[in-house]
Structure formats: C-alpha cells, structure tokens
Design an enzyme around this catalytic site. Structure first.
Site, PDB file in Angstrom:
ATOM      1  N   TYR A  82      51.431  51.735  35.374  1.00 26.41           N
ATOM      2  CA  TYR A  82      52.753  51.107  35.415  1.00 26.41           C
ATOM      3  C   TYR A  82      53.794  51.972  34.711  1.00 26.41           C
ATOM      4  O   TYR A  82      54.878  51.514  34.390  1.00 26.41           O
ATOM      5  CB  TYR A  82      52.702  49.719  34.764  1.00 26.41           C
TER       6      TYR A  82
ATOM      7  N   LYS B  22      36.883  52.159  33.336  1.00 26.33           N
ATOM      8  CA  LYS B  22      36.289  52.988  34.388  1.00 26.33           C
ATOM      9  C   LYS B  22      36.162  54.406  33.810  1.00 26.33           C
ATOM     10  O   LYS B  22      36.604  55.396  34.413  1.00 26.33           O
ATOM     11  CB  LYS B  22      37.196  52.940  35.635  1.00 26.33           C
TER      12      LYS B  22
ATOM     13  N   ASP C 206      34.076  47.423  37.908  1.00 29.58           N
ATOM     14  CA  ASP C 206      33.482  46.850  39.129  1.00 29.58           C
ATOM     15  C   ASP C 206      32.324  45.921  38.775  1.00 29.58           C
ATOM     16  O   ASP C 206      32.202  44.812  39.303  1.00 29.58           O
ATOM     17  CB  ASP C 206      33.063  47.948  40.120  1.00 29.58           C
TER      18      ASP C 206
ATOM     19  N   ASP D  66      45.704  43.141  35.318  1.00 27.15           N
ATOM     20  CA  ASP D  66      46.478  42.474  36.366  1.00 27.15           C
ATOM     21  C   ASP D  66      45.525  41.904  37.421  1.00 27.15           C
ATOM     22  O   ASP D  66      45.591  40.731  37.799  1.00 27.15           O
ATOM     23  CB  ASP D  66      47.419  43.517  36.993  1.00 27.15           C
TER      24      ASP D  66
END
Ligand code: NAI
Length: 341
Positions: free
Chosen positions: A133, A180, A213, A237
């Site tokens: 962002y 991640k 994930d 988000d």
C-alpha cells in the site's frame, strides 16, 4: 449540579457518512449510540465520492482539520476507484496522514447466527501504513510494471508490540505472525524477525508463525484455535474478510484504525454498491464500530449496552437483513436494536 452536568460535555468526534451503504449504516450507528446513552457531539464531514463531486477533492482540508481537532472519528465505507483513473484511496490517505498504524478487527461468533463454526473469538491485528500500500508503482518498460512493497523494522516492531500489548490487556494467550517469508525473504523476513524480538519480551504469551496460505486453510478448518493474528497490511486485508466469513459475514465485523493520537472506527465492509440506497444493508458492523469508539473515549457503559443489545437481537432471529438470510430493512433492525437497549 444536575446529573447531566456531572456527566460532562459530549465528546467531539468526526462523522464521515461515506459512500454507497455508508450513510444508511452510519445513520443507524449514530441513532443507536445516542439511544444507548453515548454522549458524542458529531462534526459531520463528507469525504470520498460525495466530497469529490461537491468540492473537487476526495479528502477536503476541513475533514483533516476536524480529525486533527477531535482525534476520533466514525467512518462509513468509501468507494475506492479501480485502476489508473480517479483519485487515490481516501482510506489509505487517512491512515497515512494520521499514522493510524494498527488496524484491529475483532472476530467473534454470535450465538443465533448459524455458521459452520461456533466459539470463534480472535482478533486480527493488521499493520496499516506500509507494505504494497506504499502507493509506489511505476512502468519499467511497456508491458512491465513494478509495485513496491515497503516493510520497515520500525513499523514492524511497532505493530508487533501493539499485538502483544493487546493480547496481554485482553488476557489472550497466543499471537501468530502470518507471513510469506519463504518467498519474500527480505521483506517478510524482516517483519518476522521484528515479531520474534518482541515475542521474547512476552514469555507468557505463546508465539507462533504460519505461512499465509497455510494460515488460510487452518482458519477454515480450526478457527477456534486462533487468538491474535499479526499480519502485514495486504495479508491482513485479505485474511480479515476470510475471518468475517467465519462468523456470518461482513455485516457483523467492526474495526478500528488506531494511532498514537488519533483513532478512526469503521466496519470491515465496503460500500456494497449492489444494495446501496435500498434500506437493505446490515447496520450491525457499523453499530459495533460505534461501540468500539464509545469504549475508546471512556464511555464503556454505553458500549456494553450496545453489544448486549446486538447479541439479543441476533439471538431473537427475527430482525435479520438479507446478508444473514432475512428480509428485514436496515431501519427495522435499527428500531429493534433501540427497543432492546
Ligand atoms: P463490499 O464489502 O462493499 O461488498 C462485498 C459483498 O458483501 C457485497 O455482496 C455486499 O452487498 C455485501 N455486504 C457488504 N457489507 C454489507 C452489509 N453491511 N450488509 C449487507 N451486505 C453487505 O466489498 P466490494 O464490493 O469489494 O467493494 C465495494 C467498494 O467498497 C469498492 O470501491 C471498495 O474499494 C470499497 N471498500 C471500502 C472499504 C472502506 O472504506 N473501508 C473497505 C472495503 C471496500
């Protein structure tokens, strides 16, 4: 001295009605907050599409001045324009301008709302100021663009400290950092290293890590095992919408954007253009965001009253908006809620 004078003057706060279903659900929240005994003096300020159309800017200076003055706001959702055209996201701009670094979204099962799970009680803590962002994007060559993911030690440590402090304050036992770092070794690696440092200072709170994930899969298998989730901006988000789905959907989940000096409260959901202006939106997420605001400004009894009334309304199973499988209008839910207070 009268009882009213003893309670003190109403607390000033900025009210941003928002776009789409925003004005409908924010109006419901304001009515319910007042009926619950909340004492707020609202300063109503347009933003987003409405402000852009009327004033030529989506973030008018009067809005920023109002938040600077009141330091607290209740906000309806704002339309974010997709792709290259249009103004930049007002939500992102407000979070950056007021350094609202922590986005907090409590996710709780409500007895009376039938979902795949019961007993879910977790909090999503999302870093709110950086990551993808950053707004830094450029075309490197025709057909090749680059979006820059910014992660800093300062912001990562700050949000990790916030998550552990929240866990301690709310007597929660576990913080799980979601990442991640197997792929983004530097950026997510830094985020994790900061979380690990902060975790060492909180030996009584269990600390764990999950790749994003896998975290999504675990959340839809065993959500009751999660307590506090600590995430970067983008994962936060996405994962918070997934979590909203665990407890009945976006119509039920409130949220807060918190900084050191300012706070803006808002539902997790967006402008819901498909049902806007039809008196169909579920106002409960906005109402519960209003309760969070009242608690933040020290009006705990009014906040408790609202939360109890929402629980009773949902247990009654009579006044339900379309997202919960019912046919009740926004205004009917609001009236019933006020009657239950
Ligand atoms: P959305 O949350 O507006 O809608 C997703 C689905 O959930 C729709 O089917 C909608 O009808 C339903 N829904 C959402 N809130 C509901 C409510 N209170 N009661 C009943 N049903 C409800 O998400 P979408 O469609 O991705 O975004 C629409 C616009 O909202 C976009 O411009 C987006 O950028 C913006 N947005 C703004 C946010 C904010 O201001 N904080 C947050 C999320 C999206």
């Amino acid at each position: 001295m009268t009882a009213k004078a003893r309670r003190g003057a109403p607390r000033p706060a900025t009210l941003i009605p928002g776009d789409g279903i925003g004005p409908e659900v924010i109006d419901a929240a304001v009515q319910v907050m007042a009926a619950a005994g909340g004492r707020i003096a609202w300063d109503v300020q347009p933003a987003g599409k409405e402000a852009f159309e009327k004033m030529g800017t989506a973030i008018p200076e009067a809005l920023l001045a109002s938040i600077r003055r009141t330091r607290v706001g209740l906000k309806g959702p704002l339309e974010t324009q997709i792709g290259r055209t249009g103004y930049r996201s007002v939500n992102v701009a407000l979070r950056k301008t007021f350094d609202l670094f922590a986005n907090v979204r409590p996710i709780r099962s409500h007895p009376g709302v039938r979902t795949a799970f019961s007993g879910v009680d977790l909090v999503v803590v999302r870093e709110n100021t950086e990551d993808l962002y950053s707004g830094i994007e450029h075309t490197i060559a025709p057909g090749v663009v680059e979006s820059v993911k910014v992660i800093t030690a300062r912001a990562s440590r700050r949000i990790a400290r916030f998550a552990f402090d929240l866990a301690r304050r709310e007597r929660r036992h576990k913080v799980v950092a979601i990442h991640k770092a197997n792929i983004m070794k530097l950026s997510d690696g830094l985020f994790l290293a900061c979380a690990q440092q902060v975790a060492k200072r909180h030996p009584r709170i269990h600390y764990g890590e999950l790749i994003v994930d896998n975290a999504c899969m675990q959340l839809v298998l065993r959500p009751q095992e999660f307590d506090v989730l600590l995430l970067e901006n983008l994962y936060g988000d996405i994962v918070s919408d997934l979590c909203a789905g665990l407890v009945g959907g976006l119509g039920l989940v409130p949220g807060a954007n918190l900084g050191a000096r300012h706070a803006i409260f808002e539902a997790v959901h967006g402008t819901a253009p498909d049902i806007a202006g039809k008196n169909k939106a579920n106002p409960l997420a906005a109402v519960l965001s209003g309760a969070m605001l009242l608690r933040h400004v020290g009006q705990r009894r009014a906040a408790d009253r609202i939360e109890r009334a929402v629980s009773r309304l949902l247990r009654e199973r009579r006044h339900r908006t379309c997202d919960l499988g019912g046919t009740a209008a926004t205004s009917a839910v609001t009236e019933r809620l006020i009657a239950l207070l």
